[in-house]
Design a protein around this motif. Structure first.
Motif, mmCIF file in Angstrom:
data_model
loop_
_atom_site.group_PDB
_atom_site.id
_atom_site.type_symbol
_atom_site.label_atom_id
_atom_site.label_comp_id
_atom_site.label_asym_id
_atom_site.label_seq_id
_atom_site.Cartn_x
_atom_site.Cartn_y
_atom_site.Cartn_z
ATOM 1 N N ASN A 66 0.848 -1.187 0.000
ATOM 2 C CA ASN A 66 0.000 0.000 0.000
ATOM 3 C C ASN A 66 0.889 1.243 0.000
ATOM 4 N N ASN A 82 -6.270 7.468 0.533
ATOM 5 C CA ASN A 82 -5.847 6.143 0.974
ATOM 6 C C ASN A 82 -6.577 5.817 2.269
ATOM 7 N N ASN A 83 -7.298 4.714 2.299
ATOM 8 C CA ASN A 83 -8.040 4.375 3.522
ATOM 9 C C ASN A 83 -7.168 3.689 4.566
ATOM 10 N N SER A 95 -6.831 -5.296 4.389
ATOM 11 C CA SER A 95 -7.377 -4.880 3.106
ATOM 12 C C SER A 95 -7.250 -3.369 3.019
ATOM 13 N N TRP A 96 -7.104 -2.844 1.801
ATOM 14 C CA TRP A 96 -7.004 -1.402 1.639
ATOM 15 C C TRP A 96 -7.524 -0.972 0.279
ATOM 16 N N VAL A 97 -7.862 0.318 0.193
ATOM 17 C CA VAL A 97 -8.326 0.921 -1.053
ATOM 18 C C VAL A 97 -7.610 2.254 -1.210
ATOM 19 N N LYS A 99 -8.089 5.462 -3.625
ATOM 20 C CA LYS A 99 -8.991 6.040 -4.618
ATOM 21 C C LYS A 99 -8.255 7.118 -5.397
ATOM 22 N N GLU A 104 -10.402 2.926 -8.335
ATOM 23 C CA GLU A 104 -9.983 2.405 -7.038
ATOM 24 C C GLU A 104 -8.977 1.276 -7.228
ATOM 25 N N TYR A 106 -7.575 -1.643 -5.227
ATOM 26 C CA TYR A 106 -8.155 -2.343 -4.085
ATOM 27 C C TYR A 106 -7.366 -3.608 -3.808
ATOM 28 N N LYS A 108 -7.585 -6.948 -1.515
ATOM 29 C CA LYS A 108 -8.451 -7.751 -0.671
ATOM 30 C C LYS A 108 -7.583 -8.791 0.027
ATOM 31 N N ARG A 122 -14.347 -4.186 -13.035
ATOM 32 C CA ARG A 122 -12.989 -4.637 -12.744
ATOM 33 C C ARG A 122 -12.127 -4.514 -14.005
#
Length: 151
Positions: A66, A82-83, A95-97, A99, A104, A106, A108, A122
């Motif tokens: 990430n 960035n989450n 997990s992260w996303v 944007k 996005e 992503y 998982k 996707r």
């Protein structure tokens, strides 16, 4: 979007003749990757792919990756959200996303898989166990194409 930097790595370009370079990348731990007799752009792309392959063999956390993507976007002046806020990139995987405009990136962690999604479609998907330096550039190019109007 160009990948011209990689966290924890420094680059040395030695122009051996006009437009041809020996390129060396050195990790802060002393690991060295080198390519001889190449143009700057494709040589840098090959070095980065080799770095990704090397870092994948080191079993870095998903949080580390990430951070890698976030640093690449920052170095290209790409605005993103960035989450995953990291105090330490070696934290346990999550997990992260990230944007980027209407796209996005992503990750998982339950499967684990990396995906690129635009408008719920996707665009790229790869199981983490199959991800490598070549796939890294496929993903970077897909991000570039998906965000073309902004990059």
């Amino acid at each position: 979007m160009r990948v011209t930097t990689f966290p924890d790595w420094t680059f040395d370009f030695d122009e051996t003749r006009m437009g041809w370079y020996n390129i060396n990348a050195t990790r802060i731990t002393g690991n060295l990757i080198g390519i001889e007799g190449t143009d700057e752009y494709s040589g840098l792309e090959r070095i980065i792919a080799d770095i990704v392959d090397f870092e994948l063999t080191q079993n870095r956390t998903y949080s580390y990756w990430n951070n890698i993507f976030a640093e690449i976007f920052k170095s290209n002046g790409i605005i993103f959200h960035n989450n995953l806020e990291l105090k330490n990139p070696n934290e346990h995987f999550k997990s992260w996303v990230i944007k980027l405009y209407n796209v996005e990136l992503y990750f998982k962690s339950s499967e684990p898989e990396i995906r690129l999604i635009k408008n719920e479609k996707r665009l790229y998907s790869k199981k983490w166990s199959k991800f490598n330096g070549t796939e890294f550039y496929k993903l970077i190019n897909e991000i570039k194409t998906s965000c073309q109007q902004h990059i």
